[in-house]
Design an enzyme around this catalytic site. Sequence first.
Site, PDB file in Angstrom:
ATOM      1  CG  HIS A   1      32.952  54.287  39.384  1.00  0.00           C
ATOM      2  ND1 HIS A   1      34.093  55.033  39.276  1.00  0.00           N
ATOM      3  CD2 HIS A   1      32.701  54.178  40.727  1.00  0.00           C
ATOM      4  CE1 HIS A   1      34.537  55.352  40.496  1.00  0.00           C
ATOM      5  NE2 HIS A   1      33.711  54.863  41.392  1.00  0.00           N
TER       6      HIS A   1
ATOM      7  CG  HIS B   1      36.412  51.314  43.193  1.00  0.00           C
ATOM      8  ND1 HIS B   1      35.916  51.200  44.469  1.00  0.00           N
ATOM      9  CD2 HIS B   1      36.065  52.544  42.777  1.00  0.00           C
ATOM     10  CE1 HIS B   1      35.273  52.307  44.789  1.00  0.00           C
ATOM     11  NE2 HIS B   1      35.355  53.147  43.775  1.00  0.00           N
TER      12      HIS B   1
ATOM     13  CD  GLU C   1      38.458  54.965  43.573  1.00  0.00           C
ATOM     14  OE1 GLU C   1      37.835  55.139  42.528  1.00  0.00           O
ATOM     15  OE2 GLU C   1      38.056  55.391  44.667  1.00  0.00           O
TER      16      GLU C   1
HETATM   17  C1  BGC Z   1      34.001  57.672  44.265  1.00  0.00           C
HETATM   18  C2  BGC Z   1      32.920  57.861  45.295  1.00  0.00           C
HETATM   19  C3  BGC Z   1      31.895  56.784  45.087  1.00  0.00           C
HETATM   20  C4  BGC Z   1      32.563  55.448  45.236  1.00  0.00           C
HETATM   21  C5  BGC Z   1      31.583  54.356  44.955  1.00  0.00           C
HETATM   22  C6  BGC Z   1      34.603  56.332  44.462  1.00  0.00           C
HETATM   23  O1  BGC Z   1      35.542  56.115  43.469  1.00  0.00           O
HETATM   24  O2  BGC Z   1      34.962  58.680  44.339  1.00  0.00           O
HETATM   25  O3  BGC Z   1      32.322  59.143  45.191  1.00  0.00           O
HETATM   26  O4  BGC Z   1      30.851  56.894  45.993  1.00  0.00           O
HETATM   27  O5  BGC Z   1      33.622  55.350  44.333  1.00  0.00           O
HETATM   28  O6  BGC Z   1      31.824  53.283  45.698  1.00  0.00           O
END
Ligand code: BGC
Length: 382
Positions: free
Chosen positions: A142, A216, A346
């Site tokens: 991210h 998210h 997402e």
């Molecule tokens: C991911 C997860 C991650 C989470 C974090 C998601 O987009 O796929 O693996 O732990 O985000 O909050």
Amino acid sequence: MGAKCNSFLLLSILIFFQSGCNNPGEGTGKEYQDSVKLTIMKSYFGKSGNQDVSLYTLTNDNGIVIKITNYGGIITSILMPDKKGKTGDIVLGYDNLNQYIENSPYFGAIVGRYANRIAKGRFTLDGRIYELAINDGDHHLHGGIKGFDKVVWDAIETKDSAQVGLSLSYHSKDGEEGYPGNLEVKVTYALNNNNELRILIEAETDKPTPVNLCNHTYFNLREADTSVLGHMLTLFADKYTPVDEGLIPTGKIAPVSNSAMDFKTGRSVGSQIGQVKGGYDHNYVLQKNPGELSLAAILYDPETGREVKLYTTQPGLQFYSGNFLDGTITGKGGKVYRKHYGLCLETQHFPDSPNQPGFPNAILRPGEKFSEETVFQFTVIK
Ligand code: BGC
């Protein structure tokens, strides 16, 4: 999709909000009339370092209230009625800015410059190797240590007769978290009287760079009073990208048929989650023409009658069933977020695309424009 919509319609005694199988934007026409109640209000939310942070409240004529902060572009709250007319908050988050700053698993945020993982934080582009910040075991997740979810965005309020919105922009510098190129990013949130929140994400660069940007939000249509395992989920995808132990795609694109990964015709999130090691945390390959805005997912809670439809132009959707929530976070109104108390849908490009030649391109080049739209449409089924 037709069968699913028809069964919902048969079950429905009354549908409060505009709903059905139509595309977003196709409504009764009512939503395009001048509205007295479509409003946006700005209030002080706190400080990030020495920067003031605001909270914007968007309200439509039907009582949908959405709060968004320019810290991380975070949607902090979405209020909608249930089938008894009781209003409640359908997303996870915090009451205070400091809690978002101190410890947030990306609640409601805009994630980037590259959403999800890039293996070992490394990729080769035009013959050159780039090293990114490592923040998830051996990998980059991210956008790194200080991704777009942790910066203060410039904000402009927008309003016309059809919608009320917030336009956020951020300049990501050449070299930030290891990425090449200056990236100008713009996110436009807009709420209309069709009960849609439209999220348009745009970006331009001055050097070739990987770009993958998404929202998210963690949904819980039961206001986080119970887990999401009883929610019904439909995903319009017949394939997904399997992952290794570190949640890095293996490069395969596998069919979902006859497996716990299959949500094509809709079933409860919990029905086969026990067969998926660690829970769902997978990218689904959406069935669509590239770039087309089409229905990707329907999330429905039979208990409250609340439904969210997601439309997107993006090629993939990461379904994350809140596996790492473990009861250590106390969120809004003192609610404790236990395992599977929220789920994320997402809409995105596929994880680790810069290292996966078989995945759709996720490299943005100078002169090109990244432009992806996602629509959340809220409905109550009585
Ligand atoms: C991911 C997860 C991650 C989470 C974090 C998601 O987009 O796929 O693996 O732990 O985000 O909050």
